[in-house]
Scaffold this active site. Sequence first.
Site, mmCIF file in Angstrom:
data_model
loop_
_atom_site.group_PDB
_atom_site.id
_atom_site.type_symbol
_atom_site.label_atom_id
_atom_site.label_comp_id
_atom_site.label_asym_id
_atom_site.label_seq_id
_atom_site.Cartn_x
_atom_site.Cartn_y
_atom_site.Cartn_z
ATOM 1 N N ASP A 70 -10.953 12.138 -8.114
ATOM 2 C CA ASP A 70 -11.293 11.851 -6.658
ATOM 3 C C ASP A 70 -10.777 12.679 -5.735
ATOM 4 O OD1 ASP A 70 -8.651 10.857 -6.970
ATOM 5 O OD2 ASP A 70 -9.299 8.880 -7.189
ATOM 6 N N ASN A 139 -5.096 -3.102 -6.925
ATOM 7 C CA ASN A 139 -5.921 -3.996 -6.784
ATOM 8 C C ASN A 139 -6.904 -3.959 -7.783
ATOM 9 O OD1 ASN A 139 -7.355 -1.642 -6.006
ATOM 10 N ND2 ASN A 139 -7.840 -2.314 -3.896
ATOM 11 N N HIS A 141 -8.188 -0.988 -8.865
ATOM 12 C CA HIS A 141 -9.200 0.257 -8.947
ATOM 13 C C HIS A 141 -8.969 1.380 -9.860
ATOM 14 C CE1 HIS A 141 -6.447 2.110 -5.710
ATOM 15 N NE2 HIS A 141 -6.502 3.131 -6.397
ATOM 16 N N GLU A 146 -13.255 0.894 -5.728
ATOM 17 C CA GLU A 146 -12.515 0.037 -5.375
ATOM 18 C C GLU A 146 -13.168 -1.494 -5.716
ATOM 19 O OE1 GLU A 146 -9.781 -0.131 -3.957
ATOM 20 O OE2 GLU A 146 -9.451 1.589 -2.686
HETATM 21 C C1 GLP Z 1 -4.819 6.489 -5.808
HETATM 22 C C2 GLP Z 1 -5.869 7.286 -6.766
HETATM 23 C C3 GLP Z 1 -6.073 6.566 -8.131
HETATM 24 C C4 GLP Z 1 -4.635 6.152 -8.582
HETATM 25 C C5 GLP Z 1 -4.042 4.983 -7.732
HETATM 26 C C6 GLP Z 1 -2.713 4.791 -8.219
HETATM 27 O O1 GLP Z 1 -5.431 5.578 -4.907
HETATM 28 N N1 GLP Z 1 -6.957 7.410 -6.264
HETATM 29 O O2 GLP Z 1 -6.659 7.474 -8.807
HETATM 30 O O3 GLP Z 1 -4.809 5.679 -9.919
HETATM 31 O O4 GLP Z 1 -3.996 5.306 -6.587
HETATM 32 O O5 GLP Z 1 -1.873 5.391 -7.647
HETATM 33 P P1 GLP Z 1 -0.083 5.329 -8.077
HETATM 34 O O6 GLP Z 1 0.080 5.824 -9.304
HETATM 35 O O7 GLP Z 1 0.524 5.791 -6.782
HETATM 36 O O8 GLP Z 1 0.103 3.512 -8.253
#
Ligand code: GLP
Length: 250
Positions: A70, A139, A141, A146
Amino acid sequence: MTKILARVVADGDAVSSAAADVIEELIDSRPAAVLALPTGRTPIALYRELVRRFRAGKTDWSAARAFNLDEWVGVSPDAVSSYAWFMADHLFSHVNIRPENCFIPNGMAVDLDAECLAYEKAIESVGGIDLAVLGLGRNGHIGFNEPGTSFDTRTHVGTVAEDTRRSNAYTFADGAPPDHAITVGISTIMKARRILLVVTGADKAAILETALVGPIDKSVPASILQRHDDVLVVADVAAASRLPAQIRAG
Ligand code: GLP
């Protein structure tokens, strides 16, 4: 009952090491492997471990291809808050992957739909993703798919949920992430030949349980992974604390 197995290890370092083993073995056996890679706090230690192994002469990234999951819409790749910057900073500039083999959606594209289509085509043109490495949003995702995102989606522009914006606020100087992002879609992720879900920390225990053993429903995007034939979850003890014994691979 889910077919997914979770490899539960002691802590974040052990998660990084186990996940790095999977990536290293793939690149060793298939030098031109196609990876999909995540951002966020969780993979930082994994990338550090991959860089350490590269410097120790263990992995040759010279033929590997990497597609980011992303990118924020409206954020230039030169901005420190971009995922392009994140990937260069944590991985790409420290291993011998070729710049032309590092793919990241362009969140500054004038025609975002055309950008999404071109990204999807680029993935198809290299034969699809061998290994999609995923983090897990609080959440549920995956990428920026989302809750509520259709399981049929390909690369598209998604609306970033408010709680996701809050948990990513720390990466923006003004504390205000964009409310849209380009993300590889759920069906694109599901077409990957193998999926590696990397999860750490007690704050992910409930959502990991819901994703792996709860109903498969678009309100929890990661729950679709239960339908994939080759998913490996690597989690630390804290994140895995609510998982039933039968899905723990030890
Ligand atoms: C972001 C990214 C995701 C990632 C998620 C979890 O929003 N777009 O690809 O997996 O957050 O992040 P973290 O590892 O900081 O909990």
